[in-house]
Design a protein around this motif. Sequence first.
Motif, short mmCIF file in Angstrom:
data_model
loop_
_atom_site.label_atom_id
_atom_site.label_comp_id
_atom_site.label_asym_id
_atom_site.label_seq_id
_atom_site.Cartn_x
_atom_site.Cartn_y
_atom_site.Cartn_z
N LEU A 1 19.95 62.99 66.05
CA LEU A 1 21.33 63.23 65.64
C LEU A 1 22.27 62.35 66.43
O LEU A 1 22.12 62.21 67.66
CB LEU A 1 21.70 64.70 65.85
N CYS A 2 23.26 61.79 65.73
CA CYS A 2 24.31 61.03 66.40
C CYS A 2 25.05 61.98 67.35
O CYS A 2 25.42 63.10 66.96
CB CYS A 2 25.27 60.44 65.37
N SER A 3 25.26 61.54 68.57
CA SER A 3 25.90 62.41 69.56
C SER A 3 27.39 62.60 69.28
O SER A 3 28.02 63.48 69.86
CB SER A 3 25.70 61.84 70.96
N ARG A 4 27.95 61.80 68.40
CA ARG A 4 29.39 61.90 68.13
C ARG A 4 29.67 62.67 66.84
O ARG A 4 30.47 63.58 66.83
CB ARG A 4 30.00 60.51 68.06
N CYS A 5 29.00 62.29 65.72
CA CYS A 5 29.30 62.92 64.43
C CYS A 5 28.20 63.85 63.95
O CYS A 5 28.36 64.51 62.93
CB CYS A 5 29.60 61.86 63.37
N GLN A 6 27.10 63.87 64.68
CA GLN A 6 25.96 64.75 64.36
C GLN A 6 25.25 64.39 63.06
O GLN A 6 24.48 65.20 62.54
CB GLN A 6 26.39 66.23 64.33
N CYS A 7 25.50 63.18 62.52
CA CYS A 7 24.73 62.77 61.34
C CYS A 7 23.30 62.44 61.78
O CYS A 7 23.05 62.17 62.96
CB CYS A 7 25.38 61.57 60.66
N GLU A 8 22.39 62.46 60.85
CA GLU A 8 21.00 62.17 61.16
C GLU A 8 20.79 60.66 61.24
O GLU A 8 21.28 59.92 60.39
CB GLU A 8 20.08 62.78 60.11
N LEU B 1 20.78 53.33 62.96
CA LEU B 1 21.17 53.43 61.56
C LEU B 1 21.08 54.89 61.13
O LEU B 1 20.21 55.63 61.58
CB LEU B 1 20.24 52.60 60.68
N ARG B 2 21.98 55.26 60.23
CA ARG B 2 21.89 56.60 59.65
C ARG B 2 20.68 56.67 58.73
O ARG B 2 20.27 55.66 58.15
CB ARG B 2 23.17 56.91 58.89
N THR B 3 20.14 57.85 58.54
CA THR B 3 18.93 57.99 57.72
C THR B 3 19.20 57.84 56.23
O THR B 3 18.25 57.83 55.45
CB THR B 3 18.24 59.35 57.98
N ILE C 1 23.69 57.09 68.96
CA ILE C 1 25.02 56.96 68.33
C ILE C 1 24.83 56.15 67.05
O ILE C 1 24.13 55.13 67.06
CB ILE C 1 26.05 56.33 69.28
N CYS C 2 25.41 56.60 65.96
CA CYS C 2 25.23 55.88 64.70
C CYS C 2 26.11 54.62 64.71
O CYS C 2 27.11 54.53 65.43
CB CYS C 2 25.52 56.78 63.50
N LEU C 3 25.72 53.70 63.88
CA LEU C 3 26.44 52.41 63.80
C LEU C 3 27.89 52.61 63.41
O LEU C 3 28.77 51.88 63.87
CB LEU C 3 25.72 51.50 62.80
N GLU C 4 28.16 53.59 62.59
CA GLU C 4 29.53 53.85 62.15
C GLU C 4 30.40 54.41 63.28
O GLU C 4 31.60 54.18 63.32
CB GLU C 4 29.53 54.81 60.95
N CYS C 5 29.84 55.18 64.18
CA CYS C 5 30.60 55.77 65.28
C CYS C 5 30.72 54.84 66.48
O CYS C 5 31.60 55.04 67.33
CB CYS C 5 29.94 57.07 65.75
N PHE C 6 29.85 53.86 66.59
CA PHE C 6 29.85 53.04 67.80
C PHE C 6 31.17 52.35 68.09
O PHE C 6 31.62 52.34 69.24
CB PHE C 6 28.70 52.02 67.78
ZN LIG Z 1 27.95 59.08 64.21
#
Ligand SMILES: [Zn+2]
Length: 87
Positions: free
Chosen positions: A31-38, A16-18, A52-57
Amino acid sequence: MTDTHGGGAANIVICLRTDKPTPFIDNERGLCSRCQCEVWYRPHVPRPHQLICLECFPALHAKIGGDIELLVTRQTVAELAVYLRRN
Ligand SMILES: [Zn+2]
């Protein structure tokens, strides 16, 4: 994704994103390896891993293709059980 010992190994950890609340005060940040979000991740996730964040998966999965095998560690299951009993 791989699981070599009952949830003890995986190479992609979906997080999950923070900006989303977490019930666990000891979560670590990465950090998400795709979008670099926390993102949040549990301190005992298998290593090495790719966060990997849930949104990028979904996009990552579309790129990789194939069946998805999701797993959760025994420790996370135990922690969730305790959390759910309290709430
Ligand atoms: Zn992401």
